[in-house]
Design an enzyme around this catalytic site. Structure first.
Site, mmCIF file in Angstrom:
data_model
loop_
_atom_site.group_PDB
_atom_site.id
_atom_site.type_symbol
_atom_site.label_atom_id
_atom_site.label_comp_id
_atom_site.label_asym_id
_atom_site.label_seq_id
_atom_site.Cartn_x
_atom_site.Cartn_y
_atom_site.Cartn_z
ATOM 1 C CE1 TYR A 124 23.297 20.559 27.355
ATOM 2 C CE2 TYR A 124 20.955 20.097 27.664
ATOM 3 C CZ TYR A 124 22.276 19.928 28.050
ATOM 4 O OH TYR A 124 22.580 19.149 29.130
ATOM 5 N NE ARG A 162 25.236 24.447 29.433
ATOM 6 C CZ ARG A 162 25.660 23.246 29.795
ATOM 7 N NH1 ARG A 162 24.794 22.297 30.043
ATOM 8 N NH2 ARG A 162 26.942 23.014 29.909
ATOM 9 C CD GLN A 187 35.999 15.768 35.273
ATOM 10 O OE1 GLN A 187 36.797 16.534 35.803
ATOM 11 N NE2 GLN A 187 35.119 15.086 35.974
ATOM 12 C CG ASN A 188 35.898 21.479 31.129
ATOM 13 O OD1 ASN A 188 35.386 21.105 32.178
ATOM 14 N ND2 ASN A 188 37.003 22.176 31.085
ATOM 15 C CB VAL A 189 30.189 19.830 27.449
ATOM 16 C CG1 VAL A 189 30.015 18.495 28.152
ATOM 17 C CG2 VAL A 189 29.545 20.954 28.244
ATOM 18 C CG HIS A 223 31.286 14.632 31.184
ATOM 19 N ND1 HIS A 223 31.479 15.416 32.311
ATOM 20 C CD2 HIS A 223 31.435 13.352 31.586
ATOM 21 C CE1 HIS A 223 31.735 14.629 33.343
ATOM 22 N NE2 HIS A 223 31.715 13.378 32.936
ATOM 23 C CB CYS A 282 20.468 11.564 14.512
ATOM 24 S SG CYS A 282 18.937 10.625 14.297
ATOM 25 C CB CYS A 331 17.521 12.668 11.719
ATOM 26 S SG CYS A 331 18.937 12.017 10.820
ATOM 27 C CD GLU A 370 38.113 26.201 47.586
ATOM 28 O OE1 GLU A 370 38.282 25.810 48.765
ATOM 29 O OE2 GLU A 370 38.114 27.404 47.247
HETATM 30 ZN ZN LIG Z 1 19.074 10.037 12.086
#
Ligand SMILES: [Zn+2]
Length: 276
Positions: free
Chosen positions: A84, A87, A118-120, A136, A144, A167, A241
């Protein structure tokens, strides 16, 4: 795309629309170089791309379907965290494209507008969109897993590049002993209830719904389009499409979002600036 000509009936509906909803999916970020996401948490569909965060040695990185789950995070937290982090870096280095900029204009075109994405990635926000719900979640934040505290992903990765940081109370202290994870929705997790509720209510009340860059195959995208159709909204689809909703759309533009969305936005802006 050349100038878009709307037939008179459609132009009249677009001129009268007061409550618009836009649903955006992976196709909208594709022209920013972010590949095609799929499913909850936004997975890389096109792993043939080289040099992207999702490629590299597939055996060592694992398959996306095996990384975007709570089980993977608790089994191999460092591996999921690093994936991640990569990304996030790719998304942070990308820039909004003309589709994002066109959608940001919709807020001033309609009295009421909601963007449901829907995109992150946070390319809509960076293009100036403010009225939006991210179904999403977002790559730009870490949360946390115990107390829910959020912090910028970039800061969390800088503090702990290899493993998810624990955390702790800022400035010292023992903290809650939870761990930070990406603030995205993983496979097997529910969508954020408040965001889903806001999106559903807007779809039920809208008189114009745009579905852009989404295959509309999965819940809740499909449900939101169905809701809008049932409510009698004018439905516009932008996707190269065909989708299951193509035959119900009042206007379908079979083109990439980066060209079709600016053309549509221009056409709407010019028909709404006409009097009568
Ligand atoms: Zn925490």
């Amino acid at each position: 795309m050349e100038e878009l000509r709307l037939d008179a009936q459609l132009a009249a509906r677009l001129r009268r629309a007061t409550r618009a909803v836009a649903l955006s999916g992976a196709g909208v970020s594709k022209e920013s170089g972010l590949g095609t996401f799929r499913g909850a948490g936004g997975l890389w569909e096109d792993r043939r791309q080289t040099g992207s965060a999702a490629t590299g040695d597939r055996r060592s990185r694992g398959r996306p379907e095996e990384l975007a789950t709570p089980e993977a995070f608790y089994r191999t937290p460092g591996k999921v965290w690093r994936w991640y982090a990569a990304r996030y870096a790719t998304a942070a280095a990308a820039a909004p494209n003309p589709a994002h900029h066109a959608l940001a204009r919709w807020e001033s075109l309609f009295p009421s507008f909601l963007l449901v994405t829907q995109n992150v990635d946070d390319l809509h926000q960076r293009a100036g969109s403010r009225r939006l719900v991210a179904l999403h979640g977002t790559l730009a934040e870490a949360v946390c897993d115990s107390c829910g505290r959020r912090r910028p992903m970039g800061e969390a990765v800088a503090a702990s590049p290899a493993e998810p940081p624990e955390c702790s109370v800022p400035g010292g202290g023992t903290g809650c002993r939870g761990r930070f994870r990406p603030a995205v929705v993983w496979f097997g997790e529910s969508l954020p209830a408040a965001a889903l509720e806001t999106a559903s209510r807007a779809a039920a009340a809208c008189d114009l719904l745009l579905a852009a860059g989404t295959s509309a195959l999965v819940y809740p995208a499909a449900g939101l389009i169905e809701t809008a159709l049932r409510a009698g909204a004018c439905v516009v689809e932008i996707n190269p499409e065909p989708t299951p909703f193509s035959r119900f759309a009042h206007l379908r533009l079979a083109a990439p979002a980066g060209t079709a969305l600016p053309a549509l936005t221009e056409a709407i802006a010019s028909c709404r600036s006409m009097t009568g």
